[in-house]
Write a protein that holds these residues in place. Structure first.
Motif, PDB file in Angstrom:
ATOM      1  N   HIS A   9      37.044  12.849  49.821  1.00 34.11           N
ATOM      2  CA  HIS A   9      37.596  13.510  51.009  1.00 34.11           C
ATOM      3  C   HIS A   9      39.068  13.825  50.800  1.00 34.11           C
ATOM      4  O   HIS A   9      39.761  13.175  50.008  1.00 34.11           O
ATOM      5  N   ALA A  10      39.550  14.824  51.517  1.00 34.40           N
ATOM      6  CA  ALA A  10      40.952  15.217  51.431  1.00 34.40           C
ATOM      7  C   ALA A  10      41.822  14.203  52.175  1.00 34.40           C
ATOM      8  O   ALA A  10      41.326  13.301  52.858  1.00 34.40           O
ATOM      9  N   LYS A  11      43.125  14.382  52.051  1.00 32.10           N
ATOM     10  CA  LYS A  11      44.098  13.440  52.619  1.00 32.10           C
ATOM     11  C   LYS A  11      43.983  13.380  54.140  1.00 32.10           C
ATOM     12  O   LYS A  11      44.028  14.388  54.817  1.00 32.10           O
ATOM     13  N   SER A  12      43.837  12.165  54.636  1.00 29.32           N
ATOM     14  CA  SER A  12      43.684  11.974  56.075  1.00 29.32           C
ATOM     15  C   SER A  12      44.999  11.521  56.683  1.00 29.32           C
ATOM     16  O   SER A  12      45.918  11.096  55.987  1.00 29.32           O
ATOM     17  N   PHE A  22      36.777   5.091  60.682  1.00 29.54           N
ATOM     18  CA  PHE A  22      35.731   6.112  60.562  1.00 29.54           C
ATOM     19  C   PHE A  22      36.152   7.432  61.207  1.00 29.54           C
ATOM     20  O   PHE A  22      35.744   8.502  60.768  1.00 29.54           O
ATOM     21  N   ASP A  23      36.979   7.373  62.238  1.00 34.40           N
ATOM     22  CA  ASP A  23      37.358   8.555  63.025  1.00 34.40           C
ATOM     23  C   ASP A  23      38.657   9.218  62.576  1.00 34.40           C
ATOM     24  O   ASP A  23      39.089  10.183  63.201  1.00 34.40           O
ATOM     25  N   ARG A  24      39.284   8.728  61.509  1.00 37.64           N
ATOM     26  CA  ARG A  24      40.543   9.324  61.063  1.00 37.64           C
ATOM     27  C   ARG A  24      40.344  10.761  60.611  1.00 37.64           C
ATOM     28  O   ARG A  24      39.494  11.044  59.766  1.00 37.64           O
ATOM     29  N   PRO A  25      41.144  11.710  61.138  1.00 34.88           N
ATOM     30  CA  PRO A  25      41.028  13.118  60.746  1.00 34.88           C
ATOM     31  C   PRO A  25      41.904  13.439  59.529  1.00 34.88           C
ATOM     32  O   PRO A  25      42.745  12.634  59.122  1.00 34.88           O
ATOM     33  N   LEU A  26      41.715  14.621  58.981  1.00 38.86           N
ATOM     34  CA  LEU A  26      42.586  15.106  57.910  1.00 38.86           C
ATOM     35  C   LEU A  26      43.957  15.433  58.472  1.00 38.86           C
ATOM     36  O   LEU A  26      44.097  15.795  59.635  1.00 38.86           O
ATOM     37  N   GLY A  30      45.885  17.694  53.748  1.00 32.69           N
ATOM     38  CA  GLY A  30      44.486  17.501  53.389  1.00 32.69           C
ATOM     39  C   GLY A  30      43.661  18.745  53.641  1.00 32.69           C
ATOM     40  O   GLY A  30      42.822  19.128  52.814  1.00 32.69           O
ATOM     41  N   ARG A  31      43.879  19.383  54.773  1.00 39.39           N
ATOM     42  CA  ARG A  31      43.146  20.630  55.060  1.00 39.39           C
ATOM     43  C   ARG A  31      43.464  21.698  54.016  1.00 39.39           C
ATOM     44  O   ARG A  31      42.564  22.384  53.519  1.00 39.39           O
ATOM     45  N   ARG A  32      44.733  21.812  53.656  1.00 42.73           N
ATOM     46  CA  ARG A  32      45.144  22.797  52.645  1.00 42.73           C
ATOM     47  C   ARG A  32      44.502  22.488  51.288  1.00 42.73           C
ATOM     48  O   ARG A  32      44.019  23.383  50.591  1.00 42.73           O
ATOM     49  N   GLU A  61      35.512  16.920  58.098  1.00 39.93           N
ATOM     50  CA  GLU A  61      36.561  17.937  58.104  1.00 39.93           C
ATOM     51  C   GLU A  61      36.840  18.462  56.694  1.00 39.93           C
ATOM     52  O   GLU A  61      37.140  19.644  56.511  1.00 39.93           O
ATOM     53  N   THR A  62      36.726  17.610  55.693  1.00 42.44           N
ATOM     54  CA  THR A  62      36.868  18.065  54.304  1.00 42.44           C
ATOM     55  C   THR A  62      35.794  19.089  53.974  1.00 42.44           C
ATOM     56  O   THR A  62      36.074  20.136  53.382  1.00 42.44           O
TER      57      THR A  62
END
Length: 179
Positions: A9-12, A22-26, A30-32, A61-62
């Motif tokens: 997964h990308a950087k959260s 478990f619920d941590r978003p990017l 991370g999105r980039r 989200e990744t």
């Protein structure tokens, strides 16, 4: 010949006030990185017959951002076993993959993905394996190939590491990230 691709997964974000890991978003970086890696995979013309992903928010989200860069949907099977999974659990998921799938993408977490890669590829002193052993950063992709027609026969040391691509390899502005 089977091909297993592992995408961390990308950087959260650690700043978001969520009750559970478990619920941590990017985060924005991370999105980039996920979009960038998706574009790179598109440029490499990699295809996946099956995709299995952890249902954690940062993995979900990744996948969404990776698909944006890739330009197509992956339609993963969401499997709770991949959440912070040990390499043995990840290998169980690989063994369960249908024979018709020549290429499998697992999207999940560290340290499991790094440990699975090191388990499946023998210690051959190659630069790629050494890079995995040094660090498996967020949004990084490892590709392994196996000389088999049956996922159930994938065992320790039976794979060949053919790619290890970090976001900073694609866009130097994306690394190193300190995670």
């Amino acid at each position: 010949m089977k091909t297993l691709t592992l995408l961390r997964h990308a950087k959260s974000g650690w700043d978001d006030p969520v009750a559970r890991d478990f619920d941590r978003p990017l985060n924005a970086r991370g999105r980039r990185a996920a979009v960038t890696m998706g574009r790179h995979v598109r440029d490499l013309q990699l295809r996946f017959d099956a995709v299995v992903a952890s249902p954690a928010t940062r993995v979900d989200e990744t996948v969404v951002e990776f698909e944006r860069g890739l330009g197509r949907a992956l339609m993963p099977a969401w499997d709770r076993r991949l959440y912070l999974a040990a390499p043995t659990t990840l290998l169980d998921v690989v063994h369960e993959c249908g024979a018709g799938a020549e290429s499998l993408l697992l999207v999940g977490h560290n340290p499991g993905l790094e440990e699975l890669t090191l388990l499946l590829v023998s210690e051959d002193g190659s630069a790629l394996r050494e890079a995995v052993a040094e660090k498996y950063p967020t949004a990084t992709l490892a590709e392994l190939t196996f000389n088999t027609d049956d996922w159930a026969t994938v065992t320790a040391g039976s794979g060949r590491l053919t790619r290890f691509i970090r976001p900073r390899d694609v866009d130097p502005a994306l690394g190193p990230d300190g995670d």
